[in-house]
Scaffold this motif. Structure first.
Motif, mmCIF file in Angstrom:
data_model
loop_
_atom_site.group_PDB
_atom_site.id
_atom_site.type_symbol
_atom_site.label_atom_id
_atom_site.label_comp_id
_atom_site.label_asym_id
_atom_site.label_seq_id
_atom_site.Cartn_x
_atom_site.Cartn_y
_atom_site.Cartn_z
ATOM 1 N N GLU A 237 -47.915 -75.611 -36.554
ATOM 2 C CA GLU A 237 -46.784 -74.498 -36.587
ATOM 3 C C GLU A 237 -47.248 -74.416 -38.269
ATOM 4 O OE1 GLU A 237 -43.489 -76.231 -36.638
ATOM 5 O OE2 GLU A 237 -43.067 -77.219 -34.745
ATOM 6 N N PHE A 238 -46.767 -72.501 -38.596
ATOM 7 C CA PHE A 238 -46.465 -71.852 -39.675
ATOM 8 C C PHE A 238 -45.904 -71.221 -39.137
ATOM 9 C CE2 PHE A 238 -49.453 -70.413 -36.002
ATOM 10 C CZ PHE A 238 -49.509 -68.871 -35.825
ATOM 11 N N ILE A 239 -45.251 -69.675 -40.064
ATOM 12 C CA ILE A 239 -44.450 -69.054 -40.566
ATOM 13 C C ILE A 239 -45.370 -67.769 -40.256
ATOM 14 C CG2 ILE A 239 -43.044 -67.834 -42.085
ATOM 15 C CD1 ILE A 239 -42.295 -70.387 -41.086
ATOM 16 N N GLY A 240 -44.765 -66.606 -39.191
ATOM 17 C CA GLY A 240 -44.977 -65.622 -39.031
ATOM 18 C C GLY A 240 -44.689 -64.048 -39.416
ATOM 19 N N LEU A 241 -45.267 -63.203 -39.326
ATOM 20 C CA LEU A 241 -44.208 -61.662 -38.845
ATOM 21 C C LEU A 241 -43.870 -61.057 -38.874
ATOM 22 C CD1 LEU A 241 -42.644 -60.214 -41.876
ATOM 23 C CD2 LEU A 241 -45.347 -59.566 -42.961
ATOM 24 N N ALA A 242 -43.106 -60.618 -38.339
ATOM 25 C CA ALA A 242 -42.572 -59.487 -37.352
ATOM 26 C C ALA A 242 -43.467 -58.659 -37.904
ATOM 27 C CB ALA A 242 -41.619 -59.977 -36.345
ATOM 28 N N ASP A 243 -44.180 -57.951 -37.145
ATOM 29 C CA ASP A 243 -44.674 -56.580 -37.900
ATOM 30 C C ASP A 243 -44.404 -54.522 -37.102
ATOM 31 O OD1 ASP A 243 -45.099 -54.498 -39.672
ATOM 32 O OD2 ASP A 243 -47.058 -54.596 -39.462
ATOM 33 N N THR A 244 -43.302 -54.061 -37.220
ATOM 34 C CA THR A 244 -43.917 -52.746 -36.547
ATOM 35 C C THR A 244 -45.123 -51.887 -36.089
ATOM 36 O OG1 THR A 244 -42.499 -51.471 -37.949
ATOM 37 C CG2 THR A 244 -41.413 -53.290 -35.648
ATOM 38 N N GLY A 245 -45.717 -52.476 -37.381
ATOM 39 C CA GLY A 245 -46.997 -51.751 -37.301
ATOM 40 C C GLY A 245 -48.155 -52.406 -36.743
ATOM 41 N N ASN A 246 -48.001 -53.133 -36.391
ATOM 42 C CA ASN A 246 -48.558 -53.952 -35.589
ATOM 43 C C ASN A 246 -48.822 -53.687 -33.809
ATOM 44 O OD1 ASN A 246 -51.373 -55.810 -34.408
ATOM 45 N ND2 ASN A 246 -50.382 -57.669 -34.562
ATOM 46 N N ARG A 247 -49.532 -52.933 -33.720
ATOM 47 C CA ARG A 247 -49.911 -52.181 -32.347
ATOM 48 C C ARG A 247 -51.095 -52.900 -31.801
ATOM 49 N NH1 ARG A 247 -48.076 -47.848 -35.376
ATOM 50 N NH2 ARG A 247 -49.732 -46.694 -35.238
ATOM 51 N N LEU A 248 -51.518 -53.911 -32.299
ATOM 52 C CA LEU A 248 -53.126 -53.928 -31.868
ATOM 53 C C LEU A 248 -53.423 -55.211 -30.068
ATOM 54 C CD1 LEU A 248 -56.380 -54.710 -32.228
ATOM 55 C CD2 LEU A 248 -55.631 -56.010 -33.722
ATOM 56 N N ARG A 249 -53.781 -54.043 -29.737
ATOM 57 C CA ARG A 249 -53.919 -54.797 -27.997
ATOM 58 C C ARG A 249 -55.625 -55.264 -28.176
ATOM 59 N NH1 ARG A 249 -49.724 -55.340 -25.100
ATOM 60 N NH2 ARG A 249 -47.621 -54.856 -25.634
#
Length: 352
Positions: A191-203
């Motif tokens: 388990e860890f903490i994640g930051l939701a970033d709209t700039g991440n469009r990586l697929r």
């Protein structure tokens, strides 16, 4: 507030109180408090109502000059009058909202009073701390808690309240971008903490799965001890990737991407068994995704360990939500995440 005037006939000083001055000062202070309370509650400020409420408080202060009505100046009387002032001055729609505005009114009053009291004791000298100014003909101007301290306390208190509310609202806005994340891989979980970033469009160019960036120290906890230590200490991911066992190498993918500066790079991504994200009071299963390994820390303050793709927050409708395990709440990080894009690449390379 009063003026001390020497009486030459009796040879003693007389206290002369100007009721109009007291009334106007109370009117001004009450209006300031009502405006601050309305602003904090995000209610419209209508000056006619504000002045009406302030006038009620100013008229209430005149009771001090009528000894017969002194019982009305007790704490219950002050509470009732202040609540009536708020009701007249600030439009509300529900009882709960009205009580909230009243609490903000008291908060503003305590802050301004505290600022005045602090200035009263912090600044030496009779002019400010004592509230006394010597005038011509031996007349002294005296104000309770220091009129001049109060005049300075008003803008100071407003700045303090404005800064505190702004900080609180920023925290509330940012509170939705940090999430607790749980990843399962083979028989291990982390388990860890994640930051939701709209700039991440990586697929992933092949599977079109969303890609999250995760620090190598987190990924290492999902691997056997020797592989995890090798990942953390490896000078490059390519050298580490060549030494993986087949069953682990088949779960790895090479992801090309372009950073915010336009520089084309590549990284190794892990395909987890499951990813769940804490949202409110429950854990929600995320759609299939990849976890790209980042050897450098993603947050300078260490407040998050991953940058999440926003598609993960939509959840997977085909899976049921899980119960929420106990855990501590986490604060919001202030580190901006880089913008990532995979649109410049047509295919990725699988590691077998």
């Amino acid at each position: 507030m009063y003026y001390t005037v020497p009486n030459t006939t009796l040879g003693v000083a007389m206290h002369v109180i100007y009721a109009d001055v007291v009334w106007f000062i109370n009117l001004a202070m009450d209006c300031v408090l009502l405006v601050i309370a309305g602003w904090m509650a995000k209610r419209p400020v209508r000056w006619r109502r504000i002045i009406s409420g302030g006038a009620m408080g100013a008229c209430y202060s005149m009771i001090l000059f009528v000894p017969v009505l002194s019982p009305l100046t007790t704490w219950p009387g002050k509470v009732v009058m202040s609540m009536l002032m708020v009701l007249v001055a600030i439009p509300v729609r529900t009882l709960l909202e009205y009580l909230r505005v009243c609490s903000l009114f008291y908060f503003a009053a305590f802050v301004l009073a505290g600022a005045a009291l602090a200035l009263h004791f912090a600044i030496p000298g009779a002019t400010l701390a004592g509230g006394t100014m010597a005038l011509a003909n031996g007349v002294n101007f005296v104000g309770q808690l220091g009129v001049f301290a109060l005049m300075i306390a008003v803008p100071v208190g407003v700045v303090v309240i404005y800064s505190a509310i702004g900080w609180s609202r920023r925290k509330q806005n940012e509170a939705g971008v940090l999430y607790r994340v749980r990843v399962n891989f083979f028989e291990k979980s982390v388990e860890f903490i994640g930051l939701a970033d709209t700039g991440n469009r990586l697929r992933d160019p092949v599977s079109r799965r969303p890609v999250c960036l995760v620090e190598a120290r987190v990924i290492a906890q999902l691997l056997p001890e020797d592989m995890g230590q090798g990942l953390v200490s490896a000078p490059s991911l390519s050298n580490w990737l060549l030494g993986l066992e087949d069953n682990y190498s088949r779960r790895m993918t090479v992801i090309p991407y372009r950073s915010a500066g336009g520089r084309e790079q590549w990284t190794v991504a892990l395909r987890p068994d499951a990813v769940t994200i804490e949202q409110g009071d429950h854990w929600q299963q995320a759609p299939p995704c990849l976890l790209a390994i980042q050897q450098n820390p993603l947050s300078v303050e260490g407040e998050f360990k991953a940058i999440l793709h926003t598609d993960l927050l939509m959840g997977d409708d085909s899976l049921e939500n899980h119960s929420n395990p106990p855990g501590n709440q986490h604060s919001v990080a202030h580190t901006a995440a880089p913008t990532l894009d995979s649109s410049s690449h047509e295919s990725g390379r699988r590691c077998r």
